[in-house]
Scaffold this motif. Structure first.
Motif: not given
Length: 428
Positions: A311-320
């Motif tokens: 399972v990988s979790v990627f961080r997103l910015d406010a625009e996705g």
């Protein structure tokens, strides 16, 4: 068929034992015909079987209707691998002794389906699988075998000033087909978006787009590829007749760097692949976090049980978009190595631990179809701002517990046992 079996564990007994609220999970199975209602206690970190609900075939993918405040009945919709192909609907009801699930009705469909969704305004349900979105419809294989090269999902975007758009990934064609939703709910094809050419990687026809999701802003689409193990990001432009609807932006590998070697992690080898990209889900929006900060993606191990899924979790910015270069900043990605390959499963569902939590902490469902103990697993995600020690993502409980599979079948007169989870969703 008896559609009202007895409860396995009375819900009130679960509530009394934990002395705290529980969250319910509805789960299906690849090798059992029944649905299973479970109760998760955040305080006790336990997962218990509440009800076994006889259903109509293995591989129940579950789509939930809207949850309406003050209404005690919610509906769920399921697919299966049974023949003839059907979709089923279920009522989720608050009874005096707790939550119960009962069969409502079914409808025949034209081909075995693998996915179902209920988009706003909740007037129609949409299901895709196998030959969905293929041009040679009349000659196409309409059994579950077509899922190996056909469609695995359908998702909707609601761009400002445009009709709703539907996106169907076609695994064998390495294409995302784009449709416009008409006023009567039908879909009209408007565009085809090929998978991106990988720089120094596999050719686009081998990419294998499997599942897609759309950011709440309606301007960004995410796609997980089964064959090449990438998470791809596209921008969405409403159909204009000249510009493509989807424009490729960036990719991230689903495989941790230490496991990536040329010709293994991100390449194809017929039907035998080391990893198989699977599914993805955006963190739910909350008052504290209206724009998702995270996207969760899974990949399964390939042939045999020696290769574990991830399972990988990627961080997103406010625009996705991706928040930065994960290869240079490990705080923008989290990796969790599963206990097994995942088999045919590794579906996800996410639930916020608190509507007001600024860290974005979540409870995560991860389904498992691989021996020795397949079933439903609950993981805990502490969020990006968590400052404790150890991993931010970890398993806290699972069902069934070890020993449950000592007998492959239930005894006469007993409800059916689960034999590997396919898909599961949070109900509350």
């Amino acid at each position: 068929m008896d559609l009202e079996p007895p409860l396995q564990v009375p819900l009130q007994q679960v509530l009394n034992a934990t002395a705290s609220p529980v969250h319910h999970i509805l789960a299906g199975s690849f090798r059992s015909l029944s649905l299973f209602l479970l109760a998760f206690s955040p305080a006790q970190l336990t997962l218990d079987l509440v009800q076994t609900i006889p259903a109509f075939g293995p591989h129940q993918y579950i789509g939930l209707g809207p949850s309406t405040k003050g209404v005690d009945v919610r509906h769920a919709y399921t697919t299966s691998w049974a023949l003839p192909p059907q979709l089923q609907s279920w009522a989720i009801e608050q009874q005096p002794d707790g939550l119960r699930v009962r069969f409502v009705d079914s409808v025949d469909i034209t081909a075995t389906s693998s996915y179902i969704t209920v988009p706003p305004p909740y007037s129609h349900i949409y299901s895709a699988g196998g030959p969905s979105a293929q041009s040679e419809w009349d000659a196409a294989d309409k059994t579950r075998k077509a899922l190996r090269y056909g469609s695995h999902g359908v998702e909707f975007a609601f761009p400002t000033g445009s009709s709703a758009l539907a996106f169907i990934p076609v695994l064998g064609g390495s294409m995302i087909e784009v449709y416009k939703r008409a006023e009567d709910g039908s879909l009209i094809h408007v565009d085809s978006s090929p998978a991106p050419q990988r720089a120094g990687g596999v050719p686009e026809e081998e990419d294998g787009p499997r599942h897609v999701k759309v950011h709440p802003n309606g301007r960004v689409l995410y796609c997980v590829t089964e064959h090449s193990n990438y998470l791809d990001v596209y921008t969405i432009t409403p159909p204009s007749g000249s510009s493509p609807v989807l424009t490729y932006v960036a990719s991230r590998s689903l495989i941790p760097p230490h496991l990536r070697t040329d010709g293994v992690a991100n390449a194809t080898d017929g039907v035998k692949r080391t990893y198989r990209g699977d599914t993805l889900l955006l963190a739910p929006s909350t008052p504290a976090q209206p724009a998702p900060q995270s996207i969760f993606v899974t990949t399964r191990g390939g042939e045999g049980e020696t290769t574990h899924g991830w399972v990988s979790v990627f961080r997103l910015d406010a625009e996705g978009m991706f928040a930065g270069d994960i290869e240079a900043n490990p705080y923008l990605v989290e990796r969790y190595e599963a206990k097994t390959s995942g088999g045919k499963a590794h579906a996800l569902d996410l639930r916020a631990k608190s509507e007001e939590d600024p860290d974005g902490a979540l409870w995560v469902i991860l389904t498992d179809d691989s021996p020795p103990h397949p079933g439903v697993r609950v993981l805990e995600w502490d969020g990006w701002l968590w400052r404790g020690g150890g991993t931010r993502l970890r398993e806290v409980t699972a069902w069934p517990r070890p020993g449950f599979y000592e007998s492959d079948t239930a005894k006469e007169g007993e409800p059916e046992q689960m034999a590997g989870a396919s898909h599961a969703v949070w109900l509350d």
